[in-house]
Design an enzyme around this catalytic site. Structure first.
Site, PDB file in Angstrom:
ATOM      1  N   HIS A 128       4.312  -4.411  10.802  1.00  0.00           N
ATOM      2  CA  HIS A 128       4.761  -3.765  12.046  1.00  0.00           C
ATOM      3  C   HIS A 128       4.898  -4.763  13.193  1.00  0.00           C
ATOM      4  O   HIS A 128       4.183  -5.772  13.240  1.00  0.00           O
ATOM      5  CB  HIS A 128       3.765  -2.683  12.497  1.00  0.00           C
ATOM      6  CG  HIS A 128       3.739  -1.471  11.619  1.00  0.00           C
ATOM      7  ND1 HIS A 128       4.517  -0.357  11.852  1.00  0.00           N
ATOM      8  CD2 HIS A 128       3.032  -1.190  10.502  1.00  0.00           C
ATOM      9  CE1 HIS A 128       4.290   0.556  10.915  1.00  0.00           C
ATOM     10  NE2 HIS A 128       3.384   0.068  10.085  1.00  0.00           N
TER      11      HIS A 128
ATOM     12  N   HIS B  74       1.388   3.969   1.885  1.00  0.00           N
ATOM     13  CA  HIS B  74       1.867   4.777   3.007  1.00  0.00           C
ATOM     14  C   HIS B  74       3.392   4.948   2.964  1.00  0.00           C
ATOM     15  O   HIS B  74       4.115   4.003   2.641  1.00  0.00           O
ATOM     16  CB  HIS B  74       1.429   4.156   4.343  1.00  0.00           C
ATOM     17  CG  HIS B  74      -0.027   4.403   4.639  1.00  0.00           C
ATOM     18  ND1 HIS B  74      -0.773   3.609   5.479  1.00  0.00           N
ATOM     19  CD2 HIS B  74      -0.867   5.377   4.185  1.00  0.00           C
ATOM     20  CE1 HIS B  74      -2.015   4.080   5.539  1.00  0.00           C
ATOM     21  NE2 HIS B  74      -2.096   5.140   4.771  1.00  0.00           N
TER      22      HIS B  74
ATOM     23  N   HIS C 123       0.850  -1.200   0.000  1.00  0.00           N
ATOM     24  CA  HIS C 123       0.000   0.000   0.000  1.00  0.00           C
ATOM     25  C   HIS C 123       0.877   1.237   0.000  1.00  0.00           C
ATOM     26  O   HIS C 123       2.087   1.149   0.135  1.00  0.00           O
ATOM     27  CB  HIS C 123      -1.000  -0.028   1.157  1.00  0.00           C
ATOM     28  CG  HIS C 123      -0.415   0.088   2.523  1.00  0.00           C
ATOM     29  ND1 HIS C 123       0.428  -0.865   3.068  1.00  0.00           N
ATOM     30  CD2 HIS C 123      -0.548   1.051   3.487  1.00  0.00           C
ATOM     31  CE1 HIS C 123       0.762  -0.505   4.300  1.00  0.00           C
ATOM     32  NE2 HIS C 123       0.200   0.656   4.576  1.00  0.00           N
TER      33      HIS C 123
ATOM     34  N   HIS D   7      -7.613  -0.756   5.476  1.00  0.00           N
ATOM     35  CA  HIS D   7      -6.576   0.159   5.987  1.00  0.00           C
ATOM     36  C   HIS D   7      -6.400   1.296   4.980  1.00  0.00           C
ATOM     37  O   HIS D   7      -6.437   2.474   5.332  1.00  0.00           O
ATOM     38  CB  HIS D   7      -5.283  -0.634   6.187  1.00  0.00           C
ATOM     39  CG  HIS D   7      -4.124   0.190   6.651  1.00  0.00           C
ATOM     40  ND1 HIS D   7      -4.073   0.764   7.901  1.00  0.00           N
ATOM     41  CD2 HIS D   7      -2.954   0.526   6.036  1.00  0.00           C
ATOM     42  CE1 HIS D   7      -2.916   1.422   8.029  1.00  0.00           C
ATOM     43  NE2 HIS D   7      -2.225   1.290   6.911  1.00  0.00           N
TER      44      HIS D   7
ATOM     45  N   ASP E 118      -0.298  -3.649   6.301  1.00  0.00           N
ATOM     46  CA  ASP E 118      -0.916  -3.127   7.526  1.00  0.00           C
ATOM     47  C   ASP E 118      -2.381  -3.539   7.642  1.00  0.00           C
ATOM     48  O   ASP E 118      -3.172  -2.850   8.281  1.00  0.00           O
ATOM     49  CB  ASP E 118      -0.828  -1.592   7.560  1.00  0.00           C
ATOM     50  CG  ASP E 118       0.589  -1.102   7.800  1.00  0.00           C
ATOM     51  OD1 ASP E 118       1.482  -1.945   8.024  1.00  0.00           O
ATOM     52  OD2 ASP E 118       0.795   0.120   7.760  1.00  0.00           O
TER      53      ASP E 118
ATOM     54  N   ASP F 221       5.752   4.986   5.091  1.00  0.00           N
ATOM     55  CA  ASP F 221       6.618   4.061   5.838  1.00  0.00           C
ATOM     56  C   ASP F 221       6.705   2.690   5.163  1.00  0.00           C
ATOM     57  O   ASP F 221       7.407   1.799   5.647  1.00  0.00           O
ATOM     58  CB  ASP F 221       6.181   3.932   7.309  1.00  0.00           C
ATOM     59  CG  ASP F 221       4.775   3.369   7.467  1.00  0.00           C
ATOM     60  OD1 ASP F 221       3.884   3.722   6.672  1.00  0.00           O
ATOM     61  OD2 ASP F 221       4.564   2.559   8.397  1.00  0.00           O
ATOM     62  N   HIS F 222       6.022   2.536   4.023  1.00  0.00           N
ATOM     63  CA  HIS F 222       6.116   1.286   3.247  1.00  0.00           C
ATOM     64  C   HIS F 222       6.753   1.492   1.868  1.00  0.00           C
ATOM     65  O   HIS F 222       7.248   0.540   1.283  1.00  0.00           O
ATOM     66  CB  HIS F 222       4.729   0.644   3.089  1.00  0.00           C
ATOM     67  CG  HIS F 222       4.187   0.167   4.399  1.00  0.00           C
ATOM     68  ND1 HIS F 222       4.104  -1.163   4.739  1.00  0.00           N
ATOM     69  CD2 HIS F 222       3.748   0.854   5.478  1.00  0.00           C
ATOM     70  CE1 HIS F 222       3.624  -1.269   5.973  1.00  0.00           C
ATOM     71  NE2 HIS F 222       3.388  -0.061   6.437  1.00  0.00           N
TER      72      HIS F 222
HETATM   73 ZN   LIG Z   1      -0.140   1.733   6.442  1.00  0.00          ZN
END
Ligand SMILES: [Zn+2]
Length: 265
Positions: free
Chosen positions: A176, A64, A62, A121, A138, A66-67
């Protein structure tokens, strides 16, 4: 095709405070690595250099930051690496689109994944499933699930049901390290869940030793994860008690649990 059934060798690269970037060894290409959700390039480059390995491809679940945040820098080091992700304009570096129901075939690498659309998400969130492994970003965490930033409880419930229907032996690689905090909530919902109690002991020992709690397995998640247990009477009853009203659909149970967890400390 036998190597498609061979379990993968997968290594965690911790990033930021609690992310994992997963590095998959390519069964048909020794020394080549596929990185899943590289939010940061620096630890990936260090891990590949220490192995004398090169980056063959990047899988993205996805959009985001942080990915996907490390993709640009990784592409500067390995320009040929394919970047495979969902159909979403927010993932500008994508070179190949992964679509629901279509296989993600990487024959040169000996890898093949099924693509599963799992909105909730985020709306375009996907999972990669293959070789007995699930990379679910996530959406599903060990003993928990992601927050619903873009989707509805109905979408998230359907997505989690889809994942829970995979073979119980599936190894679950989440985005995570949230397991300890998730189990605190899971045991608040189901204080008498003996499997969750035992799992919590094991998780605390692993975390004290600085070890990852992942991958988990679907068999374990089905026993301990309240968000996969919305149809179990004890979980449903806890949600009804918390909401103070009857809850009919499992999506309604899920919505109460998710909102409860959002406030939980
Ligand atoms: Zn995420």
């Amino acid at each position: 095709m036998s190597n498609l059934d061979t379990p993968l060798r997968v290594h965690p690269v911790p990033a930021f405070s609690d992310n994992y970037i997963w590095l998959i060894e390519c069964p048909a290409a020794p020394g080549r690595i596929v990185a899943v959700d590289p939010g940061d390039a620096v630890p990936v480059i260090a891990a590949l250099k220490s192995r004398g390995a090169s980056l063959a491809a990047i899988l993205l679940t996805h959009h985001h930051p942080d990915h996907i945040g490390g993709v640009g820098e990784l592409k500067r080091h390995w320009p040929e690496a394919a970047v495979i992700g969902p159909d979403d304009a927010r993932i500008a570096q994508r070179t190949r689109t992964a679509r629901d129901g279509e296989p993600c075939d990487l024959p040169d690498l000996g890898l093949r994944f099924a693509i599963m659309s799992i909105p909730g998400h985020t709306l375009s969130h996907i999972a990669f499933w293959g070789h007995g492994a699930l990379f679910c970003g996530d959406t599903l965490f060990s003993a928990g699930c992601g927050r619903m930033f873009e989707g509805t409880p109905e979408q998230m419930t359907a997505s989690l049901k889809l994942l829970a229907a995979l073979p119980p032996s599936t190894s679950v690689y989440c985005g995570h390290e949230y397991t300890a905090a998730n189990l605190k909530f899971a045991l608040t919902v189901e204080p008498a869940n003996a499997t969750a109690q035992e799992y919590r002991e094991r998780v605390l020992r692993l975390r004290e030793a600085g070890q990852p709690t992942l991958p988990s397995s679907l068999a374990l998640e089905i026993q301990v994860n309240p968000f996969l247990r919305c149809d179990i009477p004890s979980v449903r009853e806890a949600a009804v008690q918390h909401a103070g009203r009857p809850l009919r659909e499992s999506a309604a149970v899920f919505a109460v649990l998710r909102a409860w967890k959002d406030q939980f400390r």
